[in-house]
Design a protein around this motif. Sequence first.
Motif, PDB file in Angstrom:
ATOM      1  N   ARG A 169       0.068  45.220  39.617  1.00 56.22           N
ATOM      2  CA  ARG A 169      -0.241  43.819  39.288  1.00 56.22           C
ATOM      3  C   ARG A 169      -0.824  43.701  37.879  1.00 56.22           C
ATOM      4  O   ARG A 169      -1.011  42.611  37.374  1.00 56.22           O
ATOM      5  CB  ARG A 169      -1.258  43.272  40.275  1.00 56.22           C
ATOM      6  N   LYS A 170      -1.181  44.830  37.331  1.00 54.26           N
ATOM      7  CA  LYS A 170      -1.815  44.820  36.006  1.00 54.26           C
ATOM      8  C   LYS A 170      -0.806  45.094  34.894  1.00 54.26           C
ATOM      9  O   LYS A 170      -1.184  45.504  33.806  1.00 54.26           O
ATOM     10  CB  LYS A 170      -2.923  45.893  35.977  1.00 54.26           C
ATOM     11  N   SER A 209       0.605  52.237  41.902  1.00 51.49           N
ATOM     12  CA  SER A 209       0.304  51.766  43.257  1.00 51.49           C
ATOM     13  C   SER A 209       0.452  50.244  43.279  1.00 51.49           C
ATOM     14  O   SER A 209       0.383  49.589  42.234  1.00 51.49           O
ATOM     15  CB  SER A 209      -1.132  52.134  43.615  1.00 51.49           C
ATOM     16  N   GLU A 240      -1.507  47.976  43.927  1.00 53.90           N
ATOM     17  CA  GLU A 240      -2.643  47.305  43.296  1.00 53.90           C
ATOM     18  C   GLU A 240      -2.526  47.363  41.764  1.00 53.90           C
ATOM     19  O   GLU A 240      -2.619  46.367  41.068  1.00 53.90           O
ATOM     20  CB  GLU A 240      -3.959  47.953  43.737  1.00 53.90           C
ATOM     21  N   GLN A 241      -2.252  48.581  41.270  1.00 56.53           N
ATOM     22  CA  GLN A 241      -2.171  48.792  39.814  1.00 56.53           C
ATOM     23  C   GLN A 241      -1.027  48.008  39.187  1.00 56.53           C
ATOM     24  O   GLN A 241      -1.121  47.543  38.060  1.00 56.53           O
ATOM     25  CB  GLN A 241      -1.956  50.274  39.500  1.00 56.53           C
ATOM     26  N   ASP A 291       4.067  39.738  44.931  1.00 52.99           N
ATOM     27  CA  ASP A 291       4.727  41.022  45.130  1.00 52.99           C
ATOM     28  C   ASP A 291       6.237  40.940  44.922  1.00 52.99           C
ATOM     29  O   ASP A 291       7.007  41.664  45.550  1.00 52.99           O
ATOM     30  CB  ASP A 291       4.404  41.582  46.525  1.00 52.99           C
ATOM     31  N   ASN A 329       0.081  38.334  40.614  1.00 46.51           N
ATOM     32  CA  ASN A 329      -0.334  38.825  41.929  1.00 46.51           C
ATOM     33  C   ASN A 329       0.758  38.746  42.989  1.00 46.51           C
ATOM     34  O   ASN A 329       0.597  39.219  44.100  1.00 46.51           O
ATOM     35  CB  ASN A 329      -1.568  38.065  42.420  1.00 46.51           C
TER      36      ASN A 329
END
Lengths: 196, 593
Positions: free
Chosen positions: B414-415, B409, B411-412, B512, B510
């Motif tokens: 970014r990790k 996703s 959000e994920q 995109d 962070n």
Amino acid sequence: MEDKITNILLAGVGGQGILLTSEILSEVALGKGLDVKKSEVHGMAQRGGSVVSHVRIGKEVHSPLIRSGEANFLLSFEKMETLRWQSLISRDTVCIVNDTQIFPTNVNVGLDKYPEDIDAFLDQNFNACFRVDASKLAVQAGTAKAANIVLVGALARLLTDYDKELWLDAIKRKVPKATVKINCEAFRLGYESMVL
Amino acid sequence: MTEQNQASTPSTRLLSGNEAIALAARDAGVSLAAGYPGTPSTEILENIAKEGSLYCEWAPNEKVALEVCIGASFTGARTLCTTKHVGLNVAADPLFTAAYTGVRGGLVIICADDPGMHSSQNEQDNRHYARAAKILMLEPADANEAYHFTRAAFELSERFDIPVLVRTTTRINHGKGVVQLQPAENISHRTFDTQRDPQKLVMIPAFARMRHEILEASLERMATYASDCDLNTTTRNGSKVGVITSGVSYAYVREVVPADWSILKLGFTHPLPETLISDFCCSVDEVVVVEELDPYLEDTVRRLGFACKGKELFGRTGELNPDIIAKGLGLDHRASDVPAKQLPPRPPVLCPGCPHRGPFTVLKKLDVFVSGDIGCYTLGVNKPLDSIHACVCMGASIGMAHGMDRVLSPEQRRKVVAVIGDSTFLHTGINALVNMVYNRSTSTVFILDNSITAMTGQQGNPGFGPTLMGEPTANVNMEELCRAMGVKHVYKADAFDTVSLETLARREVNRDELSVIIVERECILAFKDIVKPALEVNQSTCIGCRACLKVGCPALIWHEQNRKVSIDPTLCTGCNICVPECPVDAIITPKKS
Ligand code: SF4
Ligand code: SF4
């Protein structure tokens, strides 16, 4: 010595000059007209890991690896590393131990403990275990870096079948030119430090 | 080794397998040698370069190296390609078709396998490549044979018009033994040209079909030759037990088996000498096959219709040694009578002052999944850095990170961060970065640029030079390269300035969109002149919180007695990475005395 194979194990920490030492030892054997096989592993080990080198000398040598329990001599560059290759040694293995401790990183950072009873363990489990303060003698010779050659000298004292000249020749051929004098002195100090 | 009393003659020398192969290349009249550094094969080209009598080069990867050798062979020159086992995977594409074209000048590939994985990510058995690619294979058993077999390999390559694989293992490459050198070949008559012969050199289907027929026919001739060439030797002692073996296993077998066992030692191992093997099996009551890794010889013995013992006695994993073989065969062996003592492990670690310590210290704080790669920086997997979370093969970090990026996703994703060294990026990372641009990745890639191929012992590479011949050369500009590929956000950062690097990394992770951070600082082992005076811990201000120890530098030493840290002045290179970790600024530059 003629028919028998002499097995010498060298153990220590990456960066201590173990490979150069086993090289000198092998050259000495070759100089005496004997067959030699030596085995070690390069690469990762240079980054401060455990290093081991097997040297086998005799009239005809096949395997580059020492069999379990059959090391005749162990030249150990660091106290704890004396016991790292336990399966290859026996009570009869003659040990020369550099009287120094180098902590693995995890001991440094407090994640592991350096065993405290190594000295007692060595005294209990070997018939002959010599301590050499190689760093001190190396400094005395001119540089702490020559500690490995001090140990070569100590080993030479025990390998009585080989002339001193053979050792000095091999050292002269193998160490950087500018350091020959210091290394020959380091050899002498190591040789004479051995009280048999 | 029988004649041992010529120690001082110049033709008898104590050499490692790698040194012996380098001299064999010289004496065989090789014109060009190429490879990519990889333990345990690296020192072959280094010794050729040191010896100085023939042209040699580091290629950016093994595929390019082999293609360079194939081209040179097509002009009639003898060429040598060196690689470690996994490198042959990279070079497999040209290899399989070079078997069809054949050679003009002898083409020999030295492939160094690493049973036991002393320095590798797997222990694949590359003997299968000889069978799969249908090329000739030799396996030396010690340094002396490494010399003689390499010389023979060039003759066989030309005789049978085929690339020859000389398959070694770590114990052969790095083990030393007494080598008898032979007089060098006279190659003054050799001339090179670009003679055209499309039916041999252009592998379009019509021509390749013909070449495949030719190859199959010559494989049969090779097998016949193998059955009575002197690269295979039989020692007949008795008819009870016969051992079939090859490579370093032969040395171990000689060490342990009883004097009345017979031994068939195979040096020519593809195509296998089936007649010879059958004759040997018929001459003994019981057959044992001793080989490392896969049952390569054993499968053939069984296919030829003979019962034998092998893998069930010795296993398929790791290296063999005389004790494993003795145990497997139920023979005597002496056990140590010194009790085992529990010792703390001593794994290799990043050097004091290693520039890789900076980015890992930062990545740990970001708490990201690090898709890693092959190089010194793989050591970042160890505690306390604990900052490599996947590592598969050369150049894989970028592709794997992109795969994660496409399924996680927003959000994920970014990790996830990819980490790759300069040499590895130039080896096989570039294509993967092009893919990231093309397929709209949003990941962050760290290129750890230490200006050298450090892990294998500090070789030059296209990012910094010099060439293997020691010449200065044009350098790839990583930043411009990434921009030219279409990466919009490319930054350079200082590996030792972890504070700035952390700010930059947080922002880019962070973002995109795809970004590349080129983290620069030279390898401390190769560029000793960048060593600065050692730092010091102020013993009166240190509060013993151990925060600095998290960078995992061997120079930082914890003292349990007074619960404080000190710095070993003989190890510290003054890199500063530990300094910002200390909450009370206890790590200081000592005042000049
Ligand atoms: S400055 Fe700190 S991290 Fe750098 S080498 Fe010295 S002790 Fe290690
Ligand atoms: S981080 Fe600072 S206070 Fe904490 S142990 Fe290290 S030097 Fe001492």
